[in-house]
Write a protein that holds these residues in place. Structure first.
Motif, PDB file in Angstrom:
ATOM      1  N   VAL A 204       1.383 -32.482  37.359  1.00  0.00           N
ATOM      2  CA  VAL A 204       1.577 -33.470  38.466  1.00  0.00           C
ATOM      3  C   VAL A 204       2.002 -34.727  37.473  1.00  0.00           C
ATOM      4  O   VAL A 204       1.544 -34.813  36.380  1.00  0.00           O
ATOM      5  CB  VAL A 204       0.443 -33.406  39.278  1.00  0.00           C
ATOM      6  N   PRO A 205       2.437 -35.477  38.117  1.00  0.00           N
ATOM      7  CA  PRO A 205       2.842 -37.111  37.496  1.00  0.00           C
ATOM      8  C   PRO A 205       1.637 -37.794  37.301  1.00  0.00           C
ATOM      9  O   PRO A 205       0.796 -38.092  38.056  1.00  0.00           O
ATOM     10  CB  PRO A 205       3.688 -37.681  38.298  1.00  0.00           C
ATOM     11  N   SER A 217       0.122 -38.189  44.130  1.00  0.00           N
ATOM     12  CA  SER A 217       1.224 -38.036  43.252  1.00  0.00           C
ATOM     13  C   SER A 217       2.389 -37.356  43.791  1.00  0.00           C
ATOM     14  O   SER A 217       3.551 -37.647  43.337  1.00  0.00           O
ATOM     15  CB  SER A 217       0.856 -36.945  41.984  1.00  0.00           C
ATOM     16  N   TRP A 232       4.059 -36.315  33.469  1.00  0.00           N
ATOM     17  CA  TRP A 232       3.495 -34.931  34.086  1.00  0.00           C
ATOM     18  C   TRP A 232       2.247 -34.635  33.119  1.00  0.00           C
ATOM     19  O   TRP A 232       2.563 -34.554  31.953  1.00  0.00           O
ATOM     20  CB  TRP A 232       4.792 -34.159  34.089  1.00  0.00           C
ATOM     21  N   TRP A 263       7.144 -27.655  44.017  1.00  0.00           N
ATOM     22  CA  TRP A 263       5.959 -28.364  43.823  1.00  0.00           C
ATOM     23  C   TRP A 263       4.864 -27.806  44.716  1.00  0.00           C
ATOM     24  O   TRP A 263       4.925 -27.171  45.940  1.00  0.00           O
ATOM     25  CB  TRP A 263       5.781 -29.589  44.366  1.00  0.00           C
ATOM     26  N   ARG A 276      12.668 -29.802  38.135  1.00  0.00           N
ATOM     27  CA  ARG A 276      12.546 -30.752  37.025  1.00  0.00           C
ATOM     28  C   ARG A 276      13.807 -30.113  35.988  1.00  0.00           C
ATOM     29  O   ARG A 276      14.360 -29.275  36.154  1.00  0.00           O
ATOM     30  CB  ARG A 276      11.182 -30.734  36.368  1.00  0.00           C
ATOM     31  N   ASP A 284       6.249 -29.797  28.493  1.00  0.00           N
ATOM     32  CA  ASP A 284       4.650 -29.623  29.303  1.00  0.00           C
ATOM     33  C   ASP A 284       3.853 -28.765  28.268  1.00  0.00           C
ATOM     34  O   ASP A 284       2.670 -29.102  28.037  1.00  0.00           O
ATOM     35  CB  ASP A 284       4.831 -28.799  30.524  1.00  0.00           C
TER      36      ASP A 284
END
Length: 528
Positions: A204-205, A217, A232, A263, A276, A284
């Motif tokens: 998540v951001p 978020s 993220w 999401w 994304r 990530d």
């Protein structure tokens, strides 16, 4: 031709080790499905072709495994016969369990039937003492049955995606308490057994929004076009590590699920269908590696225990060639970051939302319900064919060598430059999947490998929309809703028929050949 892909090196060039982290672990739906004959046949094929070493699934303690019940006066009754049958099969095959402790047995569940068609009991146990006793009892049972050395080679993960309501009807604090009790129970049996978590969903951001809820978020990114510019972070990870430090708890490995699209839903069932950038997974994984390196557990292994192009079990891109190319690109762009990235899942024998309503329904599996391989199966088979020494890699390819034989193997992936995103999800129909597959222009592949013996033979195998593409074969038959056995056999033959040719090195010991790769193609080049 603009944008040529060039693979050029000497056979005896210096190299570095290449761990096959992509084939370390693979996912499956739930434990009881592993008792089915079709599931076992498909895992056998996936293990042999793709080299998977461990398998992870939900539902170890679910009602249909009959592991834990209680007498009328509340005394525990343990029954490990179904688990034994499954684990015996796995170990005989050569696949080890990546044990997920969850969900609650009905007799211990605070709430029941919280998630999935099969009614998982995704709530904390009502009695942590009885839960701890169950963990200790089954762990000792495995040691007695399989031996201490064998069980020390397994992994023990606490729960699954406890940050999602339904998967865990509790708070973050309750999950941390559950982790503490479980980790201590495992280590009390044997200190060298490996335990970890928090097995949370997605990134998540900014980690400060990954607490009890992801609502904040979610509101931040809703409607934004610049989501890849956000910071993220893996949900709950930093808080989990801080808690374990404070409580002096073991963390032999960390786990989370870095899906790049779709999401995850919050406790209100709300979510954004986001996609994304194509580098989301490599970014990530590198971030997670850095976070762990700077933590109080720098030696903890990193196992991403669920991942694919989408976290939806009804995403039609799962059935297509672009998903296979996305997987290949992401894995080869993420080398030296984590210990495993587990594809979710190896089979469409998968019942979280019930059975798929047609042959190609966008299921997670790399193999369909009747056993037909999808393009992603070929991607993992090709990845498994790579050597254990890395000679050279670029944006679109990797060149490897097998240490034992000196043979060269290269894998090329044509992820179109026209697609800057991860493969966009196609939830409600195949329209987006079809639009994605139509993107891109052909590219020339030029190969020049020197230092070979004269006439050295190489096998060149290409996966594209015309070769090895199961759903393409289905469409060619008119997309029958209920294929006959003869039609299924035809689709299966076409799904396994990739484009294969043999090329030879010249008398000067140099392999030279050119070919044109269509968008989304994969090409495997193997020295024979």
């Amino acid at each position: 031709m603009p944008g040529d892909i060039s693979v050029s090196a000497l056979a005896h060039a210096p190299s570095t080790p290449l761990p096959h982290y992509w084939s370390r672990v693979v996912g499956a739906g739930r434990a009881n499905e592993g008792l089915r004959a079709d599931w076992q046949r498909q895992l056998t094929e996936a293990h042999e072709a793709c080299g998977f070493e461990y398998i992870r699934f939900h539902g170890l303690f679910h009602d249909d495994m009959f592991v834990y019940t209680e007498t009328e006066d509340g005394e525990p009754v343990y029954n490990f016969q179904y688990v034994d049958a499954l684990f015996d099969f796995l170990l005989d095959l050569g696949v080890r369990p990546f044990v997920e402790f969850g969900f609650s047995p009905r007799a211990l569940a605070r709430e029941t039937n919280t998630v999935f068609w099969w009614g998982a009991h995704g709530s904390p146990p009502t009695d942590l003492g009885k839960w701890s006793a169950l963990i200790a009892r089954i762990t000792r049972h495995w040691i007695t049955r399989y031996g201490l050395d064998e069980v020390r080679s397994w992994y023990f993960e606490v729960w699954n995606e406890a940050n999602l309501w339904g998967f865990f009807h509790g708070t973050r604090s309750e999950y941390f308490e559950l982790y503490e009790v479980t980790a201590r129970a495992v280590k009390d049996v044997d200190a060298q057994l490996r335990v970890g978590g928090p097995a949370t969903s997605n990134f998540v951001p900014d980690e400060r929004f990954g607490g009890e809820s992801e609502d904040v978020s979610r509101r931040i990114v809703a409607g934004r076009d610049d989501i890849d510019d956000l910071d993220w972070r893996p949900v709950w990870m930093q808080a989990f590590l801080d808690f374990c430090v404070e409580r002096e708890l073991p963390v032999d490995f960390v786990s989370t699920h870095p899906y790049p699209t779709d999401w995850a839903l919050d406790e209100h069932g709300q979510g954004e269908k986001l996609t994304r950038g194509k580098d989301a997974t490599p970014v990530d994984l590198a971030l997670l590696r850095e976070l762990i390196a700077k933590s109080a557990y720098p030696d903890a292994e990193i196992h991403l225990t669920e991942w694919s192009s989408s976290s939806s079990p009804r995403d039609h891109t799962h059935d297509t060639l672009p998903a296979a190319t996305y997987v290949t690109r992401s894995l080869l762009h993420s080398l030296d970051t984590v210990h495993s990235l587990s594809y979710w899942t190896f089979t469409d024998v998968f019942e979280e939302g019930g059975v798929g309503d047609e042959l190609f329904h966008g299921g997670f599996g790399m193999i369909t319900l009747p056993g037909i391989p999808k393009p992603t199966f070929h991607a993992y088979r090709m990845l498994h064919a790579l050597g254990d020494e890395l000679i050279e890699r670029g944006e679109d390819h990797i060149l490897t060598r097998h240490a034992a034989s000196g043979r060269l193997t290269a894998l090329v992936h044509h992820y179109p430059r026209e697609e800057p995103k991860s493969v966009p999800a196609s939830f409600d129909s195949r329209e987006v999947a079809g639009t994605t597959q139509a993107k891109g222009t052909p590219r020339r592949l030029a190969v020049e490998l020197g230092g070979l013996s004269a006439g050295a033979p190489f096998r060149v195998e290409v996966l594209d929309t015309e070769h090895g593409n199961a759903i393409g074969a289905w469409h060619a038959l008119g997309s029958p809703a209920a294929p006959t056995r003869e039609q299924l056999a035809h689709i299966d033959r076409q799904a396994r028929a990739t484009d294969v040719r043999t090329v030879l090195a010249g008398q000067d010991g140099v392999l030279r050949f050119d070919t044109v790769l269509a968008p989304w193609s994969l090409a495997l080049i193997e020295q024979l």
